[in-house]
Design an enzyme around this catalytic site. Structure first.
Site, PDB file in Angstrom:
ATOM      1  N   ASN A 102       0.833  -1.204   0.000  1.00 54.54           N
ATOM      2  CA  ASN A 102       0.000   0.000   0.000  1.00 54.54           C
ATOM      3  C   ASN A 102       0.868   1.253   0.000  1.00 54.54           C
ATOM      4  O   ASN A 102       1.912   1.294   0.641  1.00 54.54           O
ATOM      5  CB  ASN A 102      -0.911  -0.002   1.229  1.00 54.54           C
ATOM      6  CG  ASN A 102      -1.805  -1.228   1.259  1.00 54.54           C
ATOM      7  OD1 ASN A 102      -2.064  -1.836   0.213  1.00 54.54           O
ATOM      8  ND2 ASN A 102      -2.261  -1.622   2.423  1.00 54.54           N
ATOM      9  N   ASP A 104      -0.443   4.161   1.003  1.00 48.43           N
ATOM     10  CA  ASP A 104      -1.219   5.124   1.785  1.00 48.43           C
ATOM     11  C   ASP A 104      -0.539   5.573   3.075  1.00 48.43           C
ATOM     12  O   ASP A 104      -1.023   6.485   3.756  1.00 48.43           O
ATOM     13  CB  ASP A 104      -2.616   4.558   2.094  1.00 48.43           C
ATOM     14  CG  ASP A 104      -2.573   3.187   2.759  1.00 48.43           C
ATOM     15  OD1 ASP A 104      -1.667   2.927   3.570  1.00 48.43           O
ATOM     16  OD2 ASP A 104      -3.468   2.357   2.471  1.00 48.43           O
ATOM     17  N   HIS A 119       6.048  -0.466  -2.519  1.00 52.48           N
ATOM     18  CA  HIS A 119       5.669   0.311  -3.703  1.00 52.48           C
ATOM     19  C   HIS A 119       5.774   1.809  -3.465  1.00 52.48           C
ATOM     20  O   HIS A 119       5.152   2.595  -4.167  1.00 52.48           O
ATOM     21  CB  HIS A 119       4.245  -0.057  -4.157  1.00 52.48           C
ATOM     22  CG  HIS A 119       4.159  -1.453  -4.717  1.00 52.48           C
ATOM     23  ND1 HIS A 119       2.980  -2.165  -4.787  1.00 52.48           N
ATOM     24  CD2 HIS A 119       5.105  -2.270  -5.227  1.00 52.48           C
ATOM     25  CE1 HIS A 119       3.207  -3.365  -5.326  1.00 52.48           C
ATOM     26  NE2 HIS A 119       4.488  -3.452  -5.596  1.00 52.48           N
ATOM     27  N   CYS A 148      11.240  20.347  -9.675  1.00 53.93           N
ATOM     28  CA  CYS A 148      12.364  20.016  -8.801  1.00 53.93           C
ATOM     29  C   CYS A 148      13.189  21.282  -8.537  1.00 53.93           C
ATOM     30  O   CYS A 148      13.554  21.994  -9.473  1.00 53.93           O
ATOM     31  CB  CYS A 148      13.222  18.948  -9.470  1.00 53.93           C
ATOM     32  SG  CYS A 148      14.741  18.562  -8.579  1.00 53.93           S
ATOM     33  N   GLY A 188      -4.892  -9.338   3.203  1.00 52.88           N
ATOM     34  CA  GLY A 188      -5.597  -8.385   2.349  1.00 52.88           C
ATOM     35  C   GLY A 188      -5.049  -8.303   0.943  1.00 52.88           C
ATOM     36  O   GLY A 188      -5.104  -7.265   0.301  1.00 52.88           O
ATOM     37  N   THR A 189      -4.540  -9.402   0.478  1.00 48.25           N
ATOM     38  CA  THR A 189      -4.007  -9.481  -0.888  1.00 48.25           C
ATOM     39  C   THR A 189      -4.348 -10.867  -1.426  1.00 48.25           C
ATOM     40  O   THR A 189      -4.502 -11.806  -0.642  1.00 48.25           O
ATOM     41  CB  THR A 189      -2.478  -9.223  -0.900  1.00 48.25           C
ATOM     42  OG1 THR A 189      -1.971  -9.447  -2.207  1.00 48.25           O
ATOM     43  CG2 THR A 189      -1.749 -10.114   0.079  1.00 48.25           C
ATOM     44  N   SER A 190      -4.503 -10.978  -2.735  1.00 50.06           N
ATOM     45  CA  SER A 190      -4.952 -12.262  -3.281  1.00 50.06           C
ATOM     46  C   SER A 190      -3.918 -13.369  -3.092  1.00 50.06           C
ATOM     47  O   SER A 190      -4.248 -14.542  -3.038  1.00 50.06           O
ATOM     48  CB  SER A 190      -5.249 -12.112  -4.768  1.00 50.06           C
ATOM     49  OG  SER A 190      -4.041 -11.976  -5.493  1.00 50.06           O
TER      50      SER A 190
HETATM   51 ZN    ZN Z   1      15.679  17.103 -10.149  1.00 51.36          ZN
END
Ligand code: ZN
Length: 240
Positions: A102, A104, A119, A148, A188-190
């Site tokens: 996740n 989040d 991730h 940036c 909570g994941t397949s």
């Molecule tokens: Zn940069």
């Protein structure tokens, strides 16, 4: 099929690796990725907007939408139970690693300490040109794409998009934890797609007992044990 109840197994394990997926955050009001009501199933174009090489403005629009949703999301009972479990396990000398798919940030918000955000996280942004500027905490959720400060390239969320490679640090620390695990639980994941499908094989190879806790169970999951239910109900019960 199992002979030892999970509760007892969790209390006696020494090196525990937990992998969490979108199912853990559903009770926090966030949508799962797949299945009924899932992000990818309700918006068929969305996946194409979070893929490697996508236009910076398109990606920033999705980022703002997701950050707005996240702003009010609070950790739920599953997140809290994993915090308590980590504290108890490390107090008795064990090791706990929480790998999450996740983005989040809710495990960290809840207070989990040893978290690998496999991730990445929506809470950070970074230079899209990878000029070497460090990622930074960023909660902006409106306006044009920021640039940036170092090189002027567009900024993007510090998450792994489709067709992008997992961060080297995240990949390495996850593999190292799995190599030593005696209990691996995917929640909570397949369990059937990467990274869960790879992790369960690594953990089993290391001799770990492997458990899948999910609302839906695949016909042939490569786990020793499958427990069906909602994360916010199962996790507080089984990691008590
Ligand atoms: Zn940069």
């Amino acid at each position: 099929m199992t002979t030892v109840p999970f509760l007892k197994r969790a209390r006696e394990a020494h090196k525990v690796v937990v992998l969490t997926g979108a199912g853990v955050s559903v009770a926090s009001g966030l949508k799962p990725y797949r299945g009924p009501g899932g992000l990818w199933t309700t918006n068929s174009e969305l996946a194409s907007r979070v893929v490697a090489g996508v236009d910076a403005e398109i990606l920033w629009t999705v980022t703002c939408d997701w950050r707005k949703e996240l702003a009010n999301a609070q950790p739920n009972a599953a997140h809290s139970a994993l915090v308590a479990f980590e504290r108890n396990l490390t107090t008795r000398g064990g090791a706990f690693t929480l790998i999450t798919q996740n983005v989040d940030g809710l495990h960290t918000k809840a207070g989990s300490l040893n978290v690998i955000e496999f991730h990445g996280t929506l809470k950070r942004s970074r230079c899209a040109a990878a000029c070497g500027a460090a990622p930074y905490i960023d909660e902006r959720d409106e306006g044009p794409v920021p640039t940036c400060e170092r090189c002027g390239a567009p900024v993007r969320p510090d998450i792994v998009l489709f067709n992008e490679v997992i961060g080297a640090h995240e990949d390495w620390t996850a593999k190292r934890a799995l190599r030593d695990a005696d209990l691996f639980v995917a929640i909570g994941t397949s369990g059937t797609v990467s990274p869960a499908s790879n992790f369960v094989r690594s953990a089993a190879y290391a001799g770990a007992h492997t458990v899948l806790m999910n609302l839906e169970a695949p016909d042939s999951a490569p786990f020793t044990e499958v427990i069906r239910g909602e994360a916010q109900t199962l996790v507080p019960e089984l990691f008590a």
